[in-house]
Write a protein that holds these residues in place. Structure first.
Motif, PDB file in Angstrom:
ATOM      1  N   PRO A  18       7.259   3.456  -5.406  1.00 53.44           N
ATOM      2  CA  PRO A  18       6.143   2.832  -6.139  1.00 53.44           C
ATOM      3  C   PRO A  18       6.426   1.389  -6.523  1.00 53.44           C
ATOM      4  O   PRO A  18       5.504   0.556  -6.500  1.00 53.44           O
ATOM      5  N   PRO A  29       1.845  -0.465 -12.961  1.00 50.10           N
ATOM      6  CA  PRO A  29       1.585   0.828 -12.338  1.00 50.10           C
ATOM      7  C   PRO A  29       0.108   1.123 -12.109  1.00 50.10           C
ATOM      8  O   PRO A  29      -0.252   1.727 -11.101  1.00 50.10           O
ATOM      9  N   SER A  30      -0.753   0.714 -13.022  1.00 53.00           N
ATOM     10  CA  SER A  30      -2.182   0.999 -12.862  1.00 53.00           C
ATOM     11  C   SER A  30      -2.747   0.322 -11.622  1.00 53.00           C
ATOM     12  O   SER A  30      -3.515   0.920 -10.861  1.00 53.00           O
ATOM     13  N   SER A  33      -1.379   2.053  -8.395  1.00 49.88           N
ATOM     14  CA  SER A  33      -1.452   3.513  -8.309  1.00 49.88           C
ATOM     15  C   SER A  33      -2.238   3.988  -7.093  1.00 49.88           C
ATOM     16  O   SER A  33      -1.790   4.876  -6.357  1.00 49.88           O
ATOM     17  N   ILE A 224       2.849  11.155  -8.981  1.00 47.00           N
ATOM     18  CA  ILE A 224       2.490  10.534 -10.250  1.00 47.00           C
ATOM     19  C   ILE A 224       3.671  10.305 -11.173  1.00 47.00           C
ATOM     20  O   ILE A 224       3.578   9.531 -12.152  1.00 47.00           O
ATOM     21  N   LEU A 227       4.955   6.602 -11.702  1.00 45.40           N
ATOM     22  CA  LEU A 227       3.902   5.820 -12.356  1.00 45.40           C
ATOM     23  C   LEU A 227       3.731   6.257 -13.814  1.00 45.40           C
ATOM     24  O   LEU A 227       3.601   5.420 -14.717  1.00 45.40           O
ATOM     25  N   THR A 348      -3.359   9.967  -8.306  1.00 42.12           N
ATOM     26  CA  THR A 348      -3.296   8.519  -8.544  1.00 42.12           C
ATOM     27  C   THR A 348      -4.654   7.942  -8.918  1.00 42.12           C
ATOM     28  O   THR A 348      -4.720   6.984  -9.696  1.00 42.12           O
ATOM     29  N   PHE A 351      -5.090   8.803 -12.502  1.00 42.93           N
ATOM     30  CA  PHE A 351      -4.193   7.935 -13.270  1.00 42.93           C
ATOM     31  C   PHE A 351      -4.775   6.530 -13.383  1.00 42.93           C
ATOM     32  O   PHE A 351      -4.770   5.925 -14.471  1.00 42.93           O
ATOM     33  N   GLY A 352      -5.279   5.979 -12.270  1.00 46.44           N
ATOM     34  CA  GLY A 352      -5.855   4.641 -12.301  1.00 46.44           C
ATOM     35  C   GLY A 352      -7.073   4.537 -13.196  1.00 46.44           C
ATOM     36  O   GLY A 352      -7.277   3.528 -13.875  1.00 46.44           O
TER      37      GLY A 352
END
Length: 404
Positions: A18, A29-30, A33, A224, A227, A348, A351-352
Motif C-alpha cells: 500500500p 491512505p484514503s 485506498s 484493508i 490502510l 477499500t 474505507f475510502g
C-alpha cells in the motif's frame, strides 16, 4: 516447504505494497485506498483465470512441473515490481503473478494425492499452517525491510522465489502417478465451468458457496489491514509486519493444531461454525477498537476462523474421485478467486467513503462491519449445508463419477 517459502515471499511485500501505491498516487491512505483495492483485485482476477488452467494441466502432466512454473512466475513478478517506475508496470507485474499463482492450488491437489480421505482435514490444515508460518516470518521481516524502502522487500521476495524454485527442482518428488493422469482439455480450464461441474455431486454447490463465505473471512482483512492501522493508529511498516506475523501465528495454530483436535472429536460442522463465529466476533471488535493494543487481543479470536476452510475443503474433497482432485482444487481456487476479486474492492471502497476530510462520517472500522454481515450469511448457510457429522468416504476412481 514449497508453500512455506512461497507464502513467505507474499508476506514480505504485504506491509509495504500500500505504501508503494501511495508513492505513485500521493496523499494518505484514503487517497490510495481505491487504487490499492484495484491492484489487489487485478491480481485476484488473474488468479481466478489462471488457477483452474494450471490445476487442469497438473491433472495431465503432474503437480511438480506446475509448481515450478508458478514459483518461477512469482519470482519474475517480484523483480518487475521492485523495478516498477509507475503504476502501469506495477499492475502488469501483479497480473502476471496472478496468472502464475497456482502454487497453493497445486499443493492442495498434491496433498489429496498422498493423503487418505479421513486424514485430509488435518493435511489441508497442515498446508494452512505452512501458509501461516510464511505469514509469520514474511511480514515480520518485510516490516523491518520496509523501513529501508518500499521496494526492498520485493527484492528479498525474489530471492526467496529463486530458492523455492531450486528446492522444487532438486528435492520435491512428483505425487500423481501416470496411471491417474487425465487428458488436458480447455473446457476443464474454464474457471466457471469447473465450478459448474461441482453440480454433478450432491450437495457440493452449497458447500462451494459456503467455502466462498469462509474465504471472504480470509482475504477481506488483507486488503484493508495496512490502510486501517495506518489511518487509525499511525502504525509504521514494522508495527504492521509484527501484527501480520501475529495473525499468521494464530491462524497456523488454529489450522495445524486445533483442526487436528476439534475435527476428530466434534466433526467438520462444529469446526466450521466455531470458525465463522470467531470471524464475526473478531470483525465487530476490530471495528470498534480504540487503542492499538486491543488489536493484538482480538487477533486470536479472529484466527479461530482458520478452522473453517480446511474442514469445508476436506468434506468437498472426499466427494470427488482421486483423478479429478486437481480440477476440484482449481474449482475451489476459483471460489477463492471470486472472493479475492470482490472483497478488496468492497473493503477499500467502504474505507475510502468512510475516511478522509470529505467523508460524511469518519469510520475506518466500517469495512469490518460489512465483513461481519457477509459472514453472518455464511454462518446461516453452514447451518443448512453442513451435515451434523460429516462422514468422510472415498469415491471410486471412474471416468465419469456418479453423484455421491
Amino acid at each position: 516447504m514449497t508453500v512455506l517459502i512461497d507464502l513467505m515471499g507474499i508476506g514480505l511485500v504485504m506491509p509495504v505494497t500500500p505504501r508503494l501505491v501511495e508513492s505513485f498516487v500521493g496523499g494518505g491512505p484514503s487517497n490510495a485506498s481505491v487504487t490499492f483495492g484495484l491492484l489487489v483485485t487485478s491480481y485476484a482476477l488473474a488468479s481466478l483465470l489462471g488457477a483452474p488452467l494450471l490445476g487442469a494441466i497438473s491433472d495431465a502432466i503432474g503437480r511438480r512441473p506446475v509448481l515450478l512454473l508458478a514459483v518461477a512466475g512469482l519470482g519474475i513478478n517480484y523483480v518487475a515490481a521492485a523495478l516498477a517506475p509507475n503504476l502501469l508496470v506495477l499492475f502488469a507485474a501483479r497480473i502476471f503473478a496472478g496468472l502464475c499463482g497456482a502454487s497453493y492450488t497445486t499443493a492442495a491437489a498434491y496433498i489429496a494425492d498422498v493423503t487418505p480421505p479421513e486424514r485430509r482435514a488435518a493435511a489441508f490444515g497442515l498446508i494452512g499452517a505452512a501458509a501461516g508460518s510464511g505469514f509469520i516470518l514474511g511480514p515480520a521481516i518485510g516490516g523491518l525491510l520496509g523501513d529501508l524502502g518500499p521496494r526492498v522487500p520485493f527484492v528479498v521476495a525474489a530471492i526467496l522465489a529463486a530458492a523455492n524454485f531450486l528446492y522444487g527442482l532438486f528435492v520435491l518428488p512428483e505425487s500423481l502417478p501416470r496411471t491417474l493422469r487425465r487428458t488436458f482439455t480447455w473446457r476443464a480450464a474454464n474457471p466457471f465451468r469447473a465450478l459448474l461441474r461441482l453440480a454433478r455431486f450432491k450437495a457440493l454447490p452449497g458447500l462451494a458457496l459456503l467455502y466462498f463465505f469462509v474465504e471472504i473471512g480470509g482475504v477481506y482483512p488483507q486488503a484493508i489491514w495496512v490502510l486501517f492501522t495506518d489511518y487509525r493508529f499511525g502504525w509504521s511498516s514494522y508495527q504492521v509486519g509484527v501484527s501480520l506475523a501475529l495473525v499468521g501465528l494464530f491462524f497456523g495454530a488454529a489450522q495445524a493444531g486445533l483442526t487436528r483436535i476439534i475435527v476428530p472429536r466434534l466433526g467438520e460442522r462444529s469446526a466450521v461454525l466455531l470458525g465463522l463465529g470467531g470471524y464475526i466476533l473478531g470483525c465487530v471488535l476490530f471495528a470498534f477498537a480504540t487503542e492499538s493494543w486491543q488489536l493484538y487481543v482480538i487477533v486470536p479470536i479472529y484466527a479461530l476462523g482458520g478452522l473453517a476452510a480446511p474442514s469445508v475443503q476436506a468434506v468437498i474433497s472426499a466427494r470427488v474421485p482421486a483423478d479429478e482432485q486437481g480440477e476440484l482444487q482449481g474449482a475451489l481456487a476459483s471460489t477463492i478467486g471470486i472472493a479475492a476479486v470482490l472483497a478488496p474492492i468492497c473493503a477499500t471502497c467502504v474505507f475510502g467513503l468512510c475516511t478522509g476530510p470529505t467523508a460524511p462520517v469518519d469510520a475506518p472500522g466500517a469495512p469490518f462491519l460489512v465483513e461481519a454481515l457477509l459472514l453472518v450469511g455464511g454462518l446461516l448457510l453452514a447451518l443448512q449445508t453442513m451435515p451434523r457429522r460429516a462422514a468422510v468416504r472415498r469415491v471410486p476412481i471412474t471416468a465419469s463419477a456418479t453423484p455421491a
